[in-house]
Design a protein around this motif. Structure first.
Motif, PDB file in Angstrom:
ATOM      1  N   GLU A 129     -15.680  -1.959  53.822  1.00 47.74           N
ATOM      2  CA  GLU A 129     -16.098  -0.856  54.603  1.00 47.74           C
ATOM      3  C   GLU A 129     -17.266  -0.367  54.546  1.00 47.74           C
ATOM      4  OE1 GLU A 129     -13.097   2.055  55.062  1.00 47.74           O
ATOM      5  OE2 GLU A 129     -11.556   0.278  56.054  1.00 47.74           O
ATOM      6  N   ILE A 130     -18.108   0.016  55.459  1.00 47.75           N
ATOM      7  CA  ILE A 130     -19.519   0.689  55.307  1.00 47.75           C
ATOM      8  C   ILE A 130     -19.429   1.976  56.297  1.00 47.75           C
ATOM      9  CG2 ILE A 130     -20.803  -1.483  54.550  1.00 47.75           C
ATOM     10  CD1 ILE A 130     -21.800  -1.286  57.419  1.00 47.75           C
ATOM     11  N   PRO A 131     -20.441   2.797  56.126  1.00 46.32           N
ATOM     12  CA  PRO A 131     -20.428   3.783  57.052  1.00 46.32           C
ATOM     13  C   PRO A 131     -20.730   3.651  58.413  1.00 46.32           C
ATOM     14  CG  PRO A 131     -21.827   4.409  55.242  1.00 46.32           C
ATOM     15  CD  PRO A 131     -21.284   3.205  54.942  1.00 46.32           C
ATOM     16  N   GLY A 132     -19.994   4.231  59.280  1.00 45.88           N
ATOM     17  CA  GLY A 132     -20.252   3.843  60.775  1.00 45.88           C
ATOM     18  C   GLY A 132     -21.480   4.518  61.261  1.00 45.88           C
ATOM     19  N   TRP A 133     -21.612   4.825  62.488  1.00 41.21           N
ATOM     20  CA  TRP A 133     -22.727   5.519  63.174  1.00 41.21           C
ATOM     21  C   TRP A 133     -22.287   7.368  63.369  1.00 41.21           C
ATOM     22  CZ3 TRP A 133     -21.934   0.403  63.687  1.00 41.21           C
ATOM     23  CH2 TRP A 133     -23.004  -0.331  63.405  1.00 41.21           C
ATOM     24  N   GLU A 134     -21.033   7.335  63.429  1.00 37.49           N
ATOM     25  CA  GLU A 134     -20.509   8.705  63.806  1.00 37.49           C
ATOM     26  C   GLU A 134     -19.996   9.328  62.406  1.00 37.49           C
ATOM     27  OE1 GLU A 134     -21.108  10.031  66.696  1.00 37.49           O
ATOM     28  OE2 GLU A 134     -21.807   8.107  67.533  1.00 37.49           O
ATOM     29  N   ASP A 135     -20.042  10.375  62.068  1.00 37.60           N
ATOM     30  CA  ASP A 135     -19.649  11.306  61.044  1.00 37.60           C
ATOM     31  C   ASP A 135     -18.129  10.707  60.923  1.00 37.60           C
ATOM     32  OD1 ASP A 135     -21.892  12.329  60.392  1.00 37.60           O
ATOM     33  OD2 ASP A 135     -21.445  14.179  61.308  1.00 37.60           O
ATOM     34  N   GLY A 136     -17.686  10.418  59.531  1.00 38.74           N
ATOM     35  CA  GLY A 136     -16.519  10.029  59.294  1.00 38.74           C
ATOM     36  C   GLY A 136     -15.889   8.663  59.762  1.00 38.74           C
ATOM     37  N   GLN A 137     -16.825   7.890  60.426  1.00 40.92           N
ATOM     38  CA  GLN A 137     -16.452   6.750  60.815  1.00 40.92           C
ATOM     39  C   GLN A 137     -16.782   5.642  59.955  1.00 40.92           C
ATOM     40  OE1 GLN A 137     -19.034   5.017  63.783  1.00 40.92           O
ATOM     41  NE2 GLN A 137     -17.450   4.175  64.763  1.00 40.92           N
ATOM     42  N   THR A 138     -15.969   4.453  59.514  1.00 38.07           N
ATOM     43  CA  THR A 138     -16.521   3.463  58.768  1.00 38.07           C
ATOM     44  C   THR A 138     -16.039   2.176  59.743  1.00 38.07           C
ATOM     45  OG1 THR A 138     -14.034   3.062  58.097  1.00 38.07           O
ATOM     46  CG2 THR A 138     -15.844   4.474  56.621  1.00 38.07           C
ATOM     47  N   ILE A 139     -16.997   1.133  59.176  1.00 34.43           N
ATOM     48  CA  ILE A 139     -16.407  -0.198  59.964  1.00 34.43           C
ATOM     49  C   ILE A 139     -16.347  -0.812  59.188  1.00 34.43           C
ATOM     50  CG2 ILE A 139     -17.990   0.655  62.063  1.00 34.43           C
ATOM     51  CD1 ILE A 139     -20.105  -1.182  60.812  1.00 34.43           C
ATOM     52  N   GLN A 140     -15.981  -2.182  59.381  1.00 37.17           N
ATOM     53  CA  GLN A 140     -15.664  -3.218  58.318  1.00 37.17           C
ATOM     54  C   GLN A 140     -16.748  -4.521  58.515  1.00 37.17           C
ATOM     55  OE1 GLN A 140     -11.585  -4.328  58.789  1.00 37.17           O
ATOM     56  NE2 GLN A 140     -11.032  -3.304  56.955  1.00 37.17           N
ATOM     57  N   VAL A 141     -17.174  -5.171  57.685  1.00 33.63           N
ATOM     58  CA  VAL A 141     -17.891  -6.325  57.803  1.00 33.63           C
ATOM     59  C   VAL A 141     -17.808  -7.164  56.663  1.00 33.63           C
ATOM     60  CG1 VAL A 141     -19.952  -4.827  58.540  1.00 33.63           C
ATOM     61  CG2 VAL A 141     -19.730  -5.193  56.281  1.00 33.63           C
ATOM     62  N   VAL A 142     -18.277  -8.414  56.827  1.00 33.87           N
ATOM     63  CA  VAL A 142     -17.668  -9.436  55.785  1.00 33.87           C
ATOM     64  C   VAL A 142     -19.043  -9.785  55.115  1.00 33.87           C
ATOM     65  CG1 VAL A 142     -16.840 -11.676  55.544  1.00 33.87           C
ATOM     66  CG2 VAL A 142     -15.926 -10.406  57.217  1.00 33.87           C
ATOM     67  N   ILE A 143     -19.137  -9.743  53.829  1.00 35.17           N
ATOM     68  CA  ILE A 143     -20.270  -9.901  53.152  1.00 35.17           C
ATOM     69  C   ILE A 143     -20.058 -11.030  52.224  1.00 35.17           C
ATOM     70  CG2 ILE A 143     -21.208  -7.702  53.624  1.00 35.17           C
ATOM     71  CD1 ILE A 143     -20.560  -7.179  50.552  1.00 35.17           C
ATOM     72  N   ARG A 144     -21.159 -11.583  51.544  1.00 38.92           N
ATOM     73  CA  ARG A 144     -21.130 -12.437  50.338  1.00 38.92           C
ATOM     74  C   ARG A 144     -21.979 -11.594  49.170  1.00 38.92           C
ATOM     75  NH1 ARG A 144     -23.011 -16.530  53.749  1.00 38.92           N
ATOM     76  NH2 ARG A 144     -25.135 -16.280  53.912  1.00 38.92           N
ATOM     77  N   ARG A 145     -21.584 -12.110  47.896  1.00 38.02           N
ATOM     78  CA  ARG A 145     -22.598 -11.844  46.881  1.00 38.02           C
ATOM     79  C   ARG A 145     -23.758 -12.346  47.032  1.00 38.02           C
ATOM     80  NH1 ARG A 145     -19.875 -12.788  40.994  1.00 38.02           N
ATOM     81  NH2 ARG A 145     -20.808 -10.473  40.568  1.00 38.02           N
ATOM     82  N   VAL A 146     -24.727 -11.578  46.482  1.00 40.52           N
ATOM     83  CA  VAL A 146     -26.363 -11.870  46.689  1.00 40.52           C
ATOM     84  C   VAL A 146     -26.776 -11.673  45.246  1.00 40.52           C
ATOM     85  CG1 VAL A 146     -28.401 -11.346  47.458  1.00 40.52           C
ATOM     86  CG2 VAL A 146     -26.442 -11.355  48.844  1.00 40.52           C
TER      87      VAL A 146
END
Length: 136
Positions: free
Chosen positions: A24-41
């Motif tokens: 989960e990372i911050p969204g574009w609105e206060d208090g909002q989060t969004i989910q993304v899929v990442i891999r290690r870098v």
């Protein structure tokens, strides 16, 4: 253990380390989060190839954390390193994002600085852990 068992164990560890994960990372609105899929870098090649060690100090400062080792950079070097931080974050996010991809986010407006920092921290570990790449 024979050679094939060693090979398979090492590859299994690598697959696990680089397996995509949902964060989960911050969204574009206060208090909002969004989910993304990442891999290690692996951060070391990005840092050494593109930006050099001053970027680490600038990242630590931007997060409100003093560098844990080494001397402070002269103001002009710190200013230059801080100018490079967004490019550094974009390079990490470009490699880390699995879904949506970097290009998909760019097509609809891109990511915020806070979102890129969150992805970078998760893809490579806390910024302090990267200080081992900084030369004395």
């Amino acid at each position: 253990m024979n050679l094939d068992e060693i090979r398979e164990a090492a590859l299994a560890a690598a697959r696990a380390a680089y397996a995509p994960q949902v964060i989960e990372i911050p969204g574009w609105e206060d208090g909002q989060t969004i989910q993304v899929v990442i891999r290690r870098v692996d951060m070391q090649p990005i840092i050494l190839r593109s930006f050099g060690n001053p970027v680490l100090a600038a990242l630590e400062r931007s997060r409100g954390e003093a560098p844990d080792t080494g001397a402070d950079l002269p103001p002009e070097e710190m200013a230059e390193a801080q100018r490079q931080v967004p490019d550094f974050l974009r390079a990490v996010c470009r490699q880390a994002l699995v879904a949506p991809t970097w290009d998909e986010f760019e097509a609809v407006g891109g990511l915020t600085l806070d979102q890129m920092i969150a992805i970078t921290e998760q893809a490579a570990g806390r910024i302090q852990e990267l200080s081992s790449f900084r030369s004395e």
